[in-house]
Design a protein around this motif. Sequence first.
Motif, PDB file in Angstrom:
ATOM      1  N   ALA A   1       1.731   9.721 -19.631  1.00 19.98           N
ATOM      2  CA  ALA A   1       1.182  11.062 -19.410  1.00 19.98           C
ATOM      3  C   ALA A   1      -0.336  11.124 -19.544  1.00 19.98           C
ATOM      4  O   ALA A   1      -0.998  11.851 -18.801  1.00 19.98           O
ATOM      5  N   ALA A   2      -0.899  10.337 -20.443  1.00 22.47           N
ATOM      6  CA  ALA A   2      -2.351  10.364 -20.661  1.00 22.47           C
ATOM      7  C   ALA A   2      -3.125   9.795 -19.477  1.00 22.47           C
ATOM      8  O   ALA A   2      -4.334   9.997 -19.379  1.00 22.47           O
ATOM      9  N   PHE A   3      -2.438   9.117 -18.573  1.00 17.93           N
ATOM     10  CA  PHE A   3      -3.104   8.459 -17.450  1.00 17.93           C
ATOM     11  C   PHE A   3      -2.733   9.063 -16.106  1.00 17.93           C
ATOM     12  O   PHE A   3      -3.114   8.545 -15.063  1.00 17.93           O
ATOM     13  N   ARG A   4      -1.992  10.149 -16.095  1.00 16.74           N
ATOM     14  CA  ARG A   4      -1.593  10.784 -14.839  1.00 16.74           C
ATOM     15  C   ARG A   4      -2.711  11.657 -14.305  1.00 16.74           C
ATOM     16  O   ARG A   4      -3.494  12.233 -15.048  1.00 16.74           O
ATOM     17  N   GLY A   5      -2.774  11.758 -12.981  1.00 15.77           N
ATOM     18  CA  GLY A   5      -3.715  12.659 -12.338  1.00 15.77           C
ATOM     19  C   GLY A   5      -5.130  12.142 -12.243  1.00 15.77           C
ATOM     20  O   GLY A   5      -6.037  12.877 -11.848  1.00 15.77           O
ATOM     21  N   MET A   6      -5.357  10.903 -12.578  1.00 18.13           N
ATOM     22  CA  MET A   6      -6.703  10.330 -12.499  1.00 18.13           C
ATOM     23  C   MET A   6      -7.028   9.994 -11.049  1.00 18.13           C
ATOM     24  O   MET A   6      -6.170   9.524 -10.303  1.00 18.13           O
ATOM     25  N   GLN A   7      -8.261  10.237 -10.662  1.00 20.69           N
ATOM     26  CA  GLN A   7      -8.718  10.030  -9.281  1.00 20.69           C
ATOM     27  C   GLN A   7      -8.316   8.669  -8.722  1.00 20.69           C
ATOM     28  O   GLN A   7      -7.683   8.569  -7.705  1.00 20.69           O
ATOM     29  N   ASN A   8      -8.722   7.601  -9.369  1.00 17.00           N
ATOM     30  CA  ASN A   8      -8.325   6.256  -8.943  1.00 17.00           C
ATOM     31  C   ASN A   8      -7.641   5.569 -10.124  1.00 17.00           C
ATOM     32  O   ASN A   8      -7.943   4.435 -10.458  1.00 17.00           O
ATOM     33  N   GLY A   9      -6.706   6.298 -10.722  1.00 16.27           N
ATOM     34  CA  GLY A   9      -6.045   5.820 -11.926  1.00 16.27           C
ATOM     35  C   GLY A   9      -4.918   4.850 -11.655  1.00 16.27           C
ATOM     36  O   GLY A   9      -4.747   4.342 -10.540  1.00 16.27           O
ATOM     37  N   PRO A  10      -4.130   4.588 -12.679  1.00  9.89           N
ATOM     38  CA  PRO A  10      -3.081   3.584 -12.560  1.00  9.89           C
ATOM     39  C   PRO A  10      -2.028   3.885 -11.504  1.00  9.89           C
ATOM     40  O   PRO A  10      -1.508   2.960 -10.895  1.00  9.89           O
ATOM     41  N   ALA A  11      -1.710   5.144 -11.261  1.00 14.15           N
ATOM     42  CA  ALA A  11      -0.698   5.448 -10.235  1.00 14.15           C
ATOM     43  C   ALA A  11      -1.156   4.934  -8.869  1.00 14.15           C
ATOM     44  O   ALA A  11      -0.407   4.249  -8.166  1.00 14.15           O
ATOM     45  N   ILE A  12      -2.389   5.240  -8.507  1.00 12.23           N
ATOM     46  CA  ILE A  12      -2.932   4.790  -7.217  1.00 12.23           C
ATOM     47  C   ILE A  12      -3.038   3.270  -7.188  1.00 12.23           C
ATOM     48  O   ILE A  12      -2.700   2.626  -6.191  1.00 12.23           O
ATOM     49  N   GLN A  13      -3.491   2.688  -8.278  1.00 13.47           N
ATOM     50  CA  GLN A  13      -3.656   1.234  -8.337  1.00 13.47           C
ATOM     51  C   GLN A  13      -2.316   0.508  -8.270  1.00 13.47           C
ATOM     52  O   GLN A  13      -2.178  -0.505  -7.567  1.00 13.47           O
TER      53      GLN A  13
ATOM     54  N   ALA B   1      -0.979  -1.941  -5.165  1.00  9.78           N
ATOM     55  CA  ALA B   1      -0.472  -3.306  -5.364  1.00  9.78           C
ATOM     56  C   ALA B   1       0.874  -3.484  -4.670  1.00  9.78           C
ATOM     57  O   ALA B   1       1.116  -4.493  -4.000  1.00  9.78           O
ATOM     58  N   LEU B   2       1.735  -2.487  -4.808  1.00  9.52           N
ATOM     59  CA  LEU B   2       3.060  -2.551  -4.173  1.00  9.52           C
ATOM     60  C   LEU B   2       2.935  -2.571  -2.654  1.00  9.52           C
ATOM     61  O   LEU B   2       3.567  -3.398  -1.984  1.00  9.52           O
ATOM     62  N   ILE B   3       2.119  -1.692  -2.093  1.00  8.85           N
ATOM     63  CA  ILE B   3       1.964  -1.627  -0.629  1.00  8.85           C
ATOM     64  C   ILE B   3       1.363  -2.928  -0.103  1.00  8.85           C
ATOM     65  O   ILE B   3       1.796  -3.457   0.928  1.00  8.85           O
ATOM     66  N   GLY B   4       0.385  -3.471  -0.802  1.00 10.91           N
ATOM     67  CA  GLY B   4      -0.204  -4.740  -0.384  1.00 10.91           C
ATOM     68  C   GLY B   4       0.822  -5.857  -0.358  1.00 10.91           C
ATOM     69  O   GLY B   4       0.890  -6.642   0.593  1.00 10.91           O
ATOM     70  N   HIS B   5       1.651  -5.914  -1.381  1.00 10.26           N
ATOM     71  CA  HIS B   5       2.702  -6.934  -1.435  1.00 10.26           C
ATOM     72  C   HIS B   5       3.736  -6.699  -0.335  1.00 10.26           C
ATOM     73  O   HIS B   5       4.184  -7.657   0.306  1.00 10.26           O
ATOM     74  N   ALA B   6       4.097  -5.451  -0.110  1.00 10.91           N
ATOM     75  CA  ALA B   6       5.083  -5.130   0.933  1.00 10.91           C
ATOM     76  C   ALA B   6       4.580  -5.587   2.299  1.00 10.91           C
ATOM     77  O   ALA B   6       5.301  -6.249   3.049  1.00 10.91           O
ATOM     78  N   ARG B   7       3.354  -5.259   2.609  1.00  8.93           N
ATOM     79  CA  ARG B   7       2.783  -5.661   3.908  1.00  8.93           C
ATOM     80  C   ARG B   7       2.720  -7.189   4.040  1.00  8.93           C
ATOM     81  O   ARG B   7       3.063  -7.736   5.077  1.00  8.93           O
ATOM     82  N   ALA B   8       2.307  -7.857   2.978  1.00 10.04           N
ATOM     83  CA  ALA B   8       2.222  -9.323   3.002  1.00 10.04           C
ATOM     84  C   ALA B   8       3.599  -9.972   3.111  1.00 10.04           C
ATOM     85  O   ALA B   8       3.720 -11.101   3.580  1.00 10.04           O
ATOM     86  N   SER B   9       4.628  -9.254   2.705  1.00  8.95           N
ATOM     87  CA  SER B   9       6.002  -9.756   2.751  1.00  8.95           C
ATOM     88  C   SER B   9       6.754  -9.295   3.994  1.00  8.95           C
ATOM     89  O   SER B   9       7.974  -9.426   4.055  1.00  8.95           O
ATOM     90  N   SER B  10       6.051  -8.697   4.951  1.00  4.51           N
ATOM     91  CA  SER B  10       6.641  -8.208   6.201  1.00  4.51           C
ATOM     92  C   SER B  10       7.647  -7.077   6.008  1.00  4.51           C
ATOM     93  O   SER B  10       8.544  -6.896   6.831  1.00  4.51           O
ATOM     94  N   VAL B  11       7.499  -6.319   4.922  1.00  4.85           N
ATOM     95  CA  VAL B  11       8.339  -5.135   4.727  1.00  4.85           C
ATOM     96  C   VAL B  11       7.846  -4.059   5.681  1.00  4.85           C
ATOM     97  O   VAL B  11       6.645  -3.789   5.749  1.00  4.85           O
ATOM     98  N   ARG B  12       8.757  -3.475   6.421  1.00  7.05           N
ATOM     99  CA  ARG B  12       8.400  -2.434   7.381  1.00  7.05           C
ATOM    100  C   ARG B  12       8.810  -1.040   6.912  1.00  7.05           C
ATOM    101  O   ARG B  12       8.273  -0.043   7.378  1.00  7.05           O
TER     102      ARG B  12
END
Length: 167
Positions: free
Chosen positions: A91-103, A107-118
């Motif tokens: 909760a202390a880290f939610r809603g941050m501009q470029n916080g952990p949720a975005i980061q 990371a997940l999207i980058g891995h998905a694209r590199a793994s040919s996930v569509r």
Amino acid sequence: MSKNTLTSIVPFRDEFKDQVVDLILHIQNVEAKVGISASDQPDILAIESCYLDEGGGFWVALNEDGQVVGTIGLQLAAPEVGVLKKFFVDAAFRGMQNGPAIQLYSALIGHARASSVRTIVLDTPAVATRSHAFYKKAGFTQVDKIALPIHYDYPDRNSLLFRLDLD
């Protein structure tokens, strides 16, 4: 914890297991009052075999003290289909501009694209309205179960289903 505390995103290591389980169960049961145990979601007790060994991924966000403040996982359910799971941020880290949720999500999207996930699918409790807004802003569309490209088991908590088709 201060909202200004820096975080880093790192791949899951076994040393984070207890903190990951504690964070997930706290958010699910204390904050969201979903009422789900670790035994109802055995993947959080076997991250390596449920995520990593099959070509998926699992990442954690760490605060400057090295404590887990966020998680996200991608399970590969079919050659081009991934399931986004265990996306939680303290909760202390939610809603941050470029916080952990975005980061974490990046990371997940980058891995998905590199793994040919569509296509990426997910389920989330109906009460998690803040999560729904995040997913919609990220391009996910709420769908009916019949619109999912795969069948996967999830604990039915009056869940909503979402789908993202990557370019």
